[in-house]
Design a protein around this motif. Structure first.
Motif, PDB file in Angstrom:
ATOM      1  N   VAL A 128       6.687   9.588  -2.571  1.00 43.19           N
ATOM      2  CA  VAL A 128       6.377   8.299  -1.958  1.00 43.19           C
ATOM      3  C   VAL A 128       6.019   8.474  -0.485  1.00 43.19           C
ATOM      4  O   VAL A 128       6.715   9.175   0.255  1.00 43.19           O
ATOM      5  N   ASN A 129       4.935   7.800  -0.069  1.00 42.90           N
ATOM      6  CA  ASN A 129       4.529   7.775   1.335  1.00 42.90           C
ATOM      7  C   ASN A 129       4.122   6.361   1.718  1.00 42.90           C
ATOM      8  O   ASN A 129       3.392   5.693   0.979  1.00 42.90           O
ATOM      9  N   GLY A 130       4.616   5.911   2.871  1.00 38.82           N
ATOM     10  CA  GLY A 130       4.236   4.588   3.331  1.00 38.82           C
ATOM     11  C   GLY A 130       5.248   4.021   4.300  1.00 38.82           C
ATOM     12  O   GLY A 130       6.121   4.726   4.814  1.00 38.82           O
TER      13      GLY A 130
ATOM     14  N   VAL B  24       8.852  11.282   0.332  1.00 40.37           N
ATOM     15  CA  VAL B  24      10.182  11.049  -0.248  1.00 40.37           C
ATOM     16  C   VAL B  24      10.105  11.264  -1.757  1.00 40.37           C
ATOM     17  O   VAL B  24       9.250  10.685  -2.437  1.00 40.37           O
ATOM     18  N   ARG B  25      10.984  12.085  -2.295  1.00 43.49           N
ATOM     19  CA  ARG B  25      10.988  12.376  -3.728  1.00 43.49           C
ATOM     20  C   ARG B  25      12.054  11.534  -4.432  1.00 43.49           C
ATOM     21  O   ARG B  25      13.228  11.564  -4.047  1.00 43.49           O
ATOM     22  N   ILE B  26      11.602  10.793  -5.445  1.00 45.92           N
ATOM     23  CA  ILE B  26      12.490   9.916  -6.198  1.00 45.92           C
ATOM     24  C   ILE B  26      12.460  10.330  -7.666  1.00 45.92           C
ATOM     25  O   ILE B  26      11.383  10.371  -8.277  1.00 45.92           O
ATOM     26  N   PRO B  27      13.593  10.642  -8.270  1.00 41.75           N
ATOM     27  CA  PRO B  27      13.613  10.968  -9.701  1.00 41.75           C
ATOM     28  C   PRO B  27      13.138   9.774 -10.536  1.00 41.75           C
ATOM     29  O   PRO B  27      13.418   8.615 -10.207  1.00 41.75           O
TER      30      PRO B  27
ATOM     31  N   SER C  19       0.807  -1.216   0.000  1.00 43.96           N
ATOM     32  CA  SER C  19       0.000   0.000   0.000  1.00 43.96           C
ATOM     33  C   SER C  19       0.841   1.267   0.000  1.00 43.96           C
ATOM     34  O   SER C  19       0.286   2.371  -0.074  1.00 43.96           O
ATOM     35  N   THR C  20       2.160   1.158   0.114  1.00 44.21           N
ATOM     36  CA  THR C  20       3.009   2.339   0.005  1.00 44.21           C
ATOM     37  C   THR C  20       2.772   2.977  -1.363  1.00 44.21           C
ATOM     38  O   THR C  20       2.896   2.314  -2.391  1.00 44.21           O
TER      39      THR C  20
END
Length: 412
Positions: A168-170, A234-237, A156-157
């Protein structure tokens, strides 16, 4: 190309001239000398565990610089381009030396790096694979969640796209080695309206990114091999994505296939049959017919494991992938460890209950308490049996009514 026997001679000479102490597996050492640890999971202070990992990274770098760090990998990815049988020969010779053992190194080199080799973009491979093979980067798996363990597709993340980034959250849990890892292979849900297996996407994420918090979990063995990992905005390219958007399930299965296929290589985890024989001899339990029977079963299980491992290495050398047989090997490996635990329990009896300082007795509690964890790790025994039944034996599949329903509704 040299013959495999010529290669073995080359390896033996190189190892003998190197810095590692020789352990001579299979030879009997005096009872009471050296460490009596048979721990399945590490129970070390943080600084000592970090030192162990640093030593293993240094050894991996030494091997790579000498051409032994990725023997059967393509030359263009930093390997030597030799058949898998040459890599197996090196590992067999290396077993005679004390290289150390840690699951995070095994996950990096045996699971994450091969997954990136198979599925990542050229840019992501160039960024991560070389440093992993040189021991400069370590990576963990960010797969399981509180509600997505054996049912991994139920993660569920969430990841939501914003331009060239994903937010991203989880929460992830049971993450081995996360407190020491540099990167994580992350499976997240990017489309909650798609069926659960088709709404997932995989990324690599640096664990020092803003919004990531790693919390070690204390196990009943006393150690903190596992962790829970929280991801808060969280930021992921997007360039860190593995495979296509929505193709995360294939990425996860690829990694899990490598995990199950590598279970036969875990020979240094816990105590083996030789340690069990030594225990029985030096406690006098070997005179007990019941203990001898348990010991015989343990020895047979380990010998069969050696035969299976040789067969798998032959198939691998011919280009075969682990596939469903990896689930068989994983069950066999756990059975081997459990059979040794049965011997120790019968041989020691009440001496397992109290640490009286006697060498080689209380230490076995680490084996007994740790082995059950591997009945869950990498997919529970029940999941492995379902895989074997359906994919190897052709038995009717388990009912999966929600498989084609949108995850958003089926997960309630």
């Amino acid at each position: 190309m040299s013959t495999i026997e010529e290669f073995r001679e080359e390896v033996r000479a190189w190892l003998a001239a190197g810095p590692l102490p020789r352990t001579e597996p299979g030879t009997e050492r005096p009872w009471g000398e050296g460490s009596d640890s048979v721990a399945v999971f590490h129970d070390l202070p943080h600084e000592e565990e970090q030192a162990l990992l640093d030593r293993m990274r240094s050894w991996q770098r030494t091997k790579h610089d000498a051409g032994y760090g990725a023997i059967d990998w393509p030359v263009e990815l930093g390997g030597r381009g030799l058949p898998a049988s040459y890599d197996a020969a090196f590992r067999e010779e290396e077993l005679a030396y004390d290289t150390g053992s840690h699951e995070l190194v095994a996950v990096t080199l045996g699971l994450v790096a091969p997954t990136l080799r198979e599925l990542a973009s050229d840019e992501l491979r160039d960024l991560l694979v070389g440093p992993m093979l040189r021991g400069e980067l370590l990576a963990c798996q960010l797969f399981s969640e509180p509600s997505a363990g054996s049912d991994l597709a139920n993660v569920s993340t969430r990841a939501t796209r914003e331009g060239d980034e994903w937010v991203v959250n989880g929460q992830k849990v049971w993450t081995s080695g996360a407190q020491f890892a540099d990167w994580g292979e992350l499976i997240v849900r990017t489309d909650p309206d798609a069926p659960k297996h088709r709404g997932l996407t995989a990324f690599m994420v640096p664990l020092d990114a803003e919004g990531i918090e790693v919390r070690p979990l204390r196990q009943m063995t006393g150690g903190t091999s596992f962790n829970e990992v929280f991801l808060d905005d969280v930021r992921i390219p997007d360039r860190y994505r593995i495979g296509e958007v929505g193709d995360g399930w294939r990425v996860a299965l690829t990694t899990l296939g490598f995990e199950r296929g590598n279970s036969a290589e875990q020979g240094r985890v816990g105590g083996d049959w030789r340690r069990a024989v030594d225990l029985c001899r030096h406690t006098g339990a070997i005179e007990d017919p019941h203990v001898r029977q348990l010991l015989a079963e343990a020895v047979i299980a380990w010998r069969l494991g050696e035969v299976a491992n040789a067969r798998d290495e032959r198939d691998h050398a011919r280009g075969g992938a682990p596939g469903v047989i990896g689930s068989v090997r994983k069950l066999q490996w756990v059975h081997r460890m459990a059979s040794v635990s049965d011997v120790a329990r019968a041989a020691l009896g009440p001496r397992l209950a109290v640490d009286d300082g006697q060498w080689g007795t209380w230490a076995w509690t680490q084996q007994l308490l740790g082995v059950p964890g591997y009945r869950i790790a990498g997919g529970s025994d029940e999941i492995q049996k379902n895989i074997i039944g359906e994919r190897l034996l052709g038995l009717p599949p388990e009912p999966r009514e929600a498989r084609d329903q949108p995850w958003r509704t089926s997960s309630r």
